[in-house]
Write a protein that holds these residues in place. Structure first.
Motif, PDB file in Angstrom:
ATOM      1  N   GLY A  64       0.993  -1.156  -0.161  1.00 46.81           N
ATOM      2  CA  GLY A  64      -0.201   0.071  -0.066  1.00 46.81           C
ATOM      3  C   GLY A  64       0.810   1.246  -0.084  1.00 46.81           C
ATOM      4  O   GLY A  64       0.231   2.436   0.016  1.00 46.81           O
ATOM      5  N   ASN A  65       1.976   1.101  -0.118  1.00 43.57           N
ATOM      6  CA  ASN A  65       2.874   2.603  -0.238  1.00 43.57           C
ATOM      7  C   ASN A  65       3.010   2.986  -1.474  1.00 43.57           C
ATOM      8  O   ASN A  65       3.052   4.295  -1.768  1.00 43.57           O
ATOM      9  CB  ASN A  65       4.193   2.169   0.310  1.00 43.57           C
ATOM     10  N   MET A  66       2.593   2.333  -2.667  1.00 40.88           N
ATOM     11  CA  MET A  66       2.303   2.768  -3.936  1.00 40.88           C
ATOM     12  C   MET A  66       0.940   2.297  -4.421  1.00 40.88           C
ATOM     13  O   MET A  66       0.536   1.452  -4.077  1.00 40.88           O
ATOM     14  CB  MET A  66       3.553   2.402  -4.866  1.00 40.88           C
ATOM     15  N   THR A  67       0.408   3.046  -5.338  1.00 41.98           N
ATOM     16  CA  THR A  67      -0.942   2.656  -6.054  1.00 41.98           C
ATOM     17  C   THR A  67      -0.454   1.885  -7.333  1.00 41.98           C
ATOM     18  O   THR A  67       0.509   2.029  -7.951  1.00 41.98           O
ATOM     19  CB  THR A  67      -1.699   3.737  -6.382  1.00 41.98           C
ATOM     20  N   PRO A  68      -1.285   1.058  -7.840  1.00 39.68           N
ATOM     21  CA  PRO A  68      -1.243   0.267  -8.913  1.00 39.68           C
ATOM     22  C   PRO A  68      -1.263   1.445 -10.120  1.00 39.68           C
ATOM     23  O   PRO A  68      -0.311   1.176 -11.211  1.00 39.68           O
ATOM     24  CB  PRO A  68      -2.619  -0.363  -9.265  1.00 39.68           C
ATOM     25  N   GLY A  69      -2.001   2.566 -10.185  1.00 38.32           N
ATOM     26  CA  GLY A  69      -1.497   3.523 -11.198  1.00 38.32           C
ATOM     27  C   GLY A  69      -0.306   4.044 -11.088  1.00 38.32           C
ATOM     28  O   GLY A  69       0.466   4.458 -12.196  1.00 38.32           O
ATOM     29  N   ALA A  86      11.594   3.828   0.204  1.00 41.35           N
ATOM     30  CA  ALA A  86      10.880   2.419   0.312  1.00 41.35           C
ATOM     31  C   ALA A  86      10.738   2.280   2.082  1.00 41.35           C
ATOM     32  O   ALA A  86      11.958   2.322   2.577  1.00 41.35           O
ATOM     33  CB  ALA A  86      11.283   1.424  -0.355  1.00 41.35           C
ATOM     34  N   ASN A  87       9.613   1.764   2.347  1.00 33.80           N
ATOM     35  CA  ASN A  87       9.567   1.492   3.902  1.00 33.80           C
ATOM     36  C   ASN A  87       9.036   0.079   3.862  1.00 33.80           C
ATOM     37  O   ASN A  87       8.211  -0.510   2.939  1.00 33.80           O
ATOM     38  CB  ASN A  87       8.822   2.356   4.446  1.00 33.80           C
ATOM     39  N   LYS A  88       9.444  -0.783   4.772  1.00 37.18           N
ATOM     40  CA  LYS A  88       9.051  -2.403   4.827  1.00 37.18           C
ATOM     41  C   LYS A  88       7.436  -2.233   5.459  1.00 37.18           C
ATOM     42  O   LYS A  88       6.874  -3.073   5.552  1.00 37.18           O
ATOM     43  CB  LYS A  88       9.861  -3.214   5.912  1.00 37.18           C
ATOM     44  N   VAL A  89       7.073  -1.083   6.304  1.00 33.53           N
ATOM     45  CA  VAL A  89       5.837  -0.897   6.819  1.00 33.53           C
ATOM     46  C   VAL A  89       5.003  -0.159   5.865  1.00 33.53           C
ATOM     47  O   VAL A  89       5.405   1.048   5.234  1.00 33.53           O
ATOM     48  CB  VAL A  89       5.763  -0.354   8.205  1.00 33.53           C
ATOM     49  N   GLY A  90       3.828  -0.466   5.294  1.00 32.62           N
ATOM     50  CA  GLY A  90       2.945   0.168   4.469  1.00 32.62           C
ATOM     51  C   GLY A  90       1.412   0.268   4.991  1.00 32.62           C
ATOM     52  O   GLY A  90       1.231   0.067   6.170  1.00 32.62           O
ATOM     53  N   LYS A  91       0.771   1.011   4.111  1.00 31.38           N
ATOM     54  CA  LYS A  91      -0.531   1.501   4.641  1.00 31.38           C
ATOM     55  C   LYS A  91      -1.336   0.173   4.963  1.00 31.38           C
ATOM     56  O   LYS A  91      -2.349   0.401   5.764  1.00 31.38           O
ATOM     57  CB  LYS A  91      -1.148   2.343   3.465  1.00 31.38           C
ATOM     58  N   PHE A  92      -1.250  -0.749   4.182  1.00 37.98           N
ATOM     59  CA  PHE A  92      -1.917  -2.013   4.391  1.00 37.98           C
ATOM     60  C   PHE A  92      -1.440  -2.948   5.141  1.00 37.98           C
ATOM     61  O   PHE A  92      -2.039  -3.930   5.396  1.00 37.98           O
ATOM     62  CB  PHE A  92      -2.509  -2.645   2.936  1.00 37.98           C
ATOM     63  N   GLY A  93      -0.174  -2.950   5.355  1.00 31.65           N
ATOM     64  CA  GLY A  93       0.689  -4.225   5.884  1.00 31.65           C
ATOM     65  C   GLY A  93       2.169  -3.884   5.943  1.00 31.65           C
ATOM     66  O   GLY A  93       2.416  -2.547   6.134  1.00 31.65           O
ATOM     67  N   GLU A  94       2.938  -4.838   5.838  1.00 33.83           N
ATOM     68  CA  GLU A  94       4.238  -4.915   6.003  1.00 33.83           C
ATOM     69  C   GLU A  94       5.022  -5.938   4.990  1.00 33.83           C
ATOM     70  O   GLU A  94       4.341  -6.912   4.694  1.00 33.83           O
ATOM     71  CB  GLU A  94       4.673  -5.306   7.515  1.00 33.83           C
ATOM     72  N   ILE A  95       6.374  -5.752   5.172  1.00 36.81           N
ATOM     73  CA  ILE A  95       7.239  -6.806   4.634  1.00 36.81           C
ATOM     74  C   ILE A  95       8.219  -7.319   5.705  1.00 36.81           C
ATOM     75  O   ILE A  95       8.756  -6.602   6.162  1.00 36.81           O
ATOM     76  CB  ILE A  95       8.017  -6.336   3.518  1.00 36.81           C
ATOM     77  N   GLY A 433      -7.523 -11.752  -7.728  1.00 35.56           N
ATOM     78  CA  GLY A 433      -8.397 -10.594  -7.427  1.00 35.56           C
ATOM     79  C   GLY A 433      -8.461 -10.218  -6.385  1.00 35.56           C
ATOM     80  O   GLY A 433      -8.668  -8.908  -6.264  1.00 35.56           O
ATOM     81  N   VAL A 434      -7.966 -10.478  -5.159  1.00 39.71           N
ATOM     82  CA  VAL A 434      -7.903  -9.718  -3.958  1.00 39.71           C
ATOM     83  C   VAL A 434      -6.814  -8.718  -3.559  1.00 39.71           C
ATOM     84  O   VAL A 434      -7.239  -7.832  -2.673  1.00 39.71           O
ATOM     85  CB  VAL A 434      -7.879 -10.889  -2.644  1.00 39.71           C
ATOM     86  N   PRO A 435      -5.982  -8.784  -4.316  1.00 40.50           N
ATOM     87  CA  PRO A 435      -4.846  -7.507  -4.138  1.00 40.50           C
ATOM     88  C   PRO A 435      -5.377  -6.463  -4.330  1.00 40.50           C
ATOM     89  O   PRO A 435      -4.986  -5.271  -3.602  1.00 40.50           O
ATOM     90  CB  PRO A 435      -3.811  -7.911  -5.138  1.00 40.50           C
ATOM     91  N   TYR A 436      -6.642  -6.099  -5.204  1.00 39.24           N
ATOM     92  CA  TYR A 436      -6.843  -4.550  -5.116  1.00 39.24           C
ATOM     93  C   TYR A 436      -8.083  -4.204  -4.311  1.00 39.24           C
ATOM     94  O   TYR A 436      -8.225  -3.130  -4.178  1.00 39.24           O
ATOM     95  CB  TYR A 436      -7.659  -4.733  -6.574  1.00 39.24           C
ATOM     96  N   ILE A 437      -8.504  -5.157  -3.536  1.00 42.00           N
ATOM     97  CA  ILE A 437      -9.577  -4.785  -2.635  1.00 42.00           C
ATOM     98  C   ILE A 437      -9.394  -3.737  -1.588  1.00 42.00           C
ATOM     99  O   ILE A 437     -10.211  -2.672  -1.610  1.00 42.00           O
ATOM    100  CB  ILE A 437      -9.877  -6.097  -1.787  1.00 42.00           C
ATOM    101  N   GLY A 438      -7.940  -3.816  -1.078  1.00 47.15           N
ATOM    102  CA  GLY A 438      -7.909  -2.839  -0.205  1.00 47.15           C
ATOM    103  C   GLY A 438      -7.628  -1.432  -0.827  1.00 47.15           C
ATOM    104  O   GLY A 438      -8.205  -0.248  -0.520  1.00 47.15           O
ATOM    105  N   PHE A 439      -7.221  -1.116  -2.260  1.00 47.16           N
ATOM    106  CA  PHE A 439      -7.158  -0.119  -3.037  1.00 47.16           C
ATOM    107  C   PHE A 439      -8.603   0.202  -3.495  1.00 47.16           C
ATOM    108  O   PHE A 439      -9.136   1.504  -3.260  1.00 47.16           O
ATOM    109  CB  PHE A 439      -6.138  -0.322  -4.225  1.00 47.16           C
ATOM    110  N   GLY A 440      -9.189  -0.727  -3.916  1.00 49.51           N
ATOM    111  CA  GLY A 440     -10.715  -0.679  -4.353  1.00 49.51           C
ATOM    112  C   GLY A 440     -11.397   0.123  -3.327  1.00 49.51           C
ATOM    113  O   GLY A 440     -12.325   0.975  -3.531  1.00 49.51           O
ATOM    114  N   ARG A 441     -11.361  -0.469  -2.059  1.00 47.11           N
ATOM    115  CA  ARG A 441     -12.408   0.231  -0.925  1.00 47.11           C
ATOM    116  C   ARG A 441     -11.776   1.694  -0.875  1.00 47.11           C
ATOM    117  O   ARG A 441     -12.647   2.645  -0.711  1.00 47.11           O
ATOM    118  CB  ARG A 441     -11.642  -0.565   0.454  1.00 47.11           C
TER     119      ARG A 441
END
Length: 512
Positions: A64-69, A86-95, A433-441
């Motif tokens: 979630g640190n970058m958008t698909p666009g 780049a950060n290992k922690v993002g808006k949606f989660g982490e690495i 399908g599911v990777p976009y749900i966070g962005f889609g929301r």
């Protein structure tokens, strides 16, 4: 009809270079068939560092640190480019790095099957202690650790699965039964990796969306592994075991399997359970698959690329009652690849895309974004599979032309406007399908789009039980803001009805 809504999403990646070498099926098979192969000798030189994994553009999108666009503005391939800041922690989660994940595998192990060395236990306890939200209660489960000699003995004499970090043995996973192959050390290792990555995704869902774990009533787990013993090989239950670790104390759960389509099947089931009123809040969670690490490694090494399948993927979604705000899941607009559909591209897209749209009198262009098989083309192109998302969008666009929803001259512009670059790791179920749900929301909540279609596909023939293909889809849509009240009589209305009935009964008695 009151639809269920998407209340939150969590996405995680785990960098596992040593697991690529020792646990991915491509490498494991090569080690059996051709142990002296040039590929195995060259492979270690193609592993990425943790920093390189964090800086990789598609991985930054996943958390979630970058958008698909934003990803689409970079020319492919992306492997030679770095995400600035780049950060290992993002808006949606982490690495998460490998050593912390091995510690997490120990944390989620309730049968004391994971043995870690004393030195490693001390180091990983400290590292996880610095993690931004993992609790002290969970970290305390790591304990003191074992002597490395004892671990090496378990590996040599009892067939324990070694755990490597930076090329050195730091622990092992013991077998859970002497003769049951379903409880062998290898299977237990894979299953604990699923549980640990699923737990990490669930914890990120809670943390990123400010969720009270006690509000969750049901969990559906939808990865591609199966747990059980010789009497019920895939009996489960990953869902409830992950719920226990995530603190969902008021929930029960079960596993749903559908190969790559499993997450979308689970999303539909979760929406139906909430919409029916059976449960108020349902979490859909999927852990990662160690077997798929380095799956296309031979092609990557042959072309001088790093091993790009070096991360486990995981995700978690919260589906809840309609709150008048969050995007709704249109259970009346569900696509299904049925037994009689057929496997031609046109038949597949018709069943998954246009058939549900026809139910709502919608055109193909009425869906703002299609989230299909979102595989990262950096991984699939060198392996000869092409750009999978783009191939899906071309088929959807072609069907749009055939239906007169768009002109032939609009094919490319449709793909650009309604499609996206793929960014998900090839973990089977994860890209579907599911990777976009966070962005889609977020896009729906911000007013950027009104509708997105989540499309999951599955290869049922992999189990050798049928040659059939599989797939399901569902539309996620902007909330109208109207939450229908439950249809039913109020307490006052019930009193009136009872009074009227009693008066009628009394009149009937007097007449007789």
């Amino acid at each position: 009809m009151t639809y269920a809504v998407v209340k939150g999403a969590g996405y995680i990646l785990v960098h596992t270079p040593d697991m690529v070498l020792h646990n991915g099926t491509t490498q494991s098979t090569e080690r059996i068939i051709n142990p002296d192969s040039d590929y195995l000798k060259e492979l270690p030189n193609h592993l990425r560092s943790f920093d390189e994994v964090v800086e990789y553009l598609p991985n930054q999108v996943y958390i979630g640190n970058m958008t698909p666009g934003e990803l689409g503005k970079y020319e492919q391939p992306w492997v030679d480019k770095k995400a600035e800041g780049a950060n290992k922690v993002g808006k949606f989660g982490e690495i998460m790095p490998q050593d912390e994940f091995i510690g997490l595998m120990k944390i989620v192990d309730t049968f004391d099957l994971v043995k870690l060395s004393k030195e490693f236990s001390v180091d990983v306890t400290k590292k996880l202690g610095d993690h931004h939200f993992i609790s002290e209660e969970l970290i305390s489960r790591i304990k003191e650790g074992e002597e490395i000699e004892e671990i090496e003995k378990l590996i040599k004499e009892q067939g324990a699965e070694p755990l490597y970090n930076n090329g050195e043995i730091v622990g092992c996973v013991k077998r859970a039964h002497d003769v049951d192959t379903n409880l062998s050390a290898h299977v237990i290792f894979e299953n604990l990796a699923v549980k640990a990555s699923g737990t990490l995704a669930a914890l990120n869902l809670i943390e990123k969306n400010n969720i009270n774990p006690e509000d969750v009533e049901y969990v559906i787990e939808c990865s591609e592994e199966a747990c059980g013993d010789m009497n019920q090989r895939g009996g489960g239950n990953f869902a409830k075991s992950i719920a226990e670790m995530a603190g969902f104390v008021n929930s029960t759960g079960s596993d749903t399997r559908g190969f790559c389509a499993g997450p979308t099947h689970s999303l539909i089931e979760a929406a139906a359970l909430v919409q029916s009123g059976i449960y108020k809040n349902v979490v859909v969670v999927g852990g990662g698959a160690t077997a798929k690490l380095g799956m296309n490694g031979k092609d990557h090494v042959k072309k001088g690329l790093p091993i790009l399948e070096d991360v486990l993927g995981g995700f978690a979604l919260l589906i809840g009652e309609n709150d008048g705000v969050n995007p709704v899941l249109r259970t009346d607009l569900v696509g299904r690849h049925t037994v009689g559909t057929g496997s031609s591209p046109q038949a597949v897209i018709t069943s998954l895309v246009t058939a549900p749209l026809d139910k709502g009198n919608l055109k193909i262009t009425d869906i703002d974004k299609y989230s299909v098989e979102m595989q990262n083309p950096d991984i699939t192109k060198p392996a000869g599979a092409g750009d999978v998302p783009k191939a899906n969008y071309k088929m959807i666009a072609a069907l749009g032309v055939k239906r007169n929803d768009i002109e032939r001259t609009e094919l490319n512009s449709f793909i650009e406007e309604h499609g996206m670059e793929g960014w998900a790791p090839t973990q089977g179920h994860i890209p579907s399908g599911v990777p976009y749900i966070g962005f889609g929301r977020e896009d729906i909540l911000s007013g950027k789009i009104n509708r997105a279609m989540i499309v999951g596909k599955g290869s049922l023939f992999l189990g050798r039980m049928t040659n059939l293909f599989d797939g399901v889809s569902i539309v996620m849509e902007k909330n109208s803001g109207k939450v229908e009240e439950e249809k039913g009589a109020s307490e006052e209305e019930i009193r009136k009805l009872v009074a009227e009935a009693m008066r009628g009964f009394a009149s009937h008695l007097l007449e007789n």
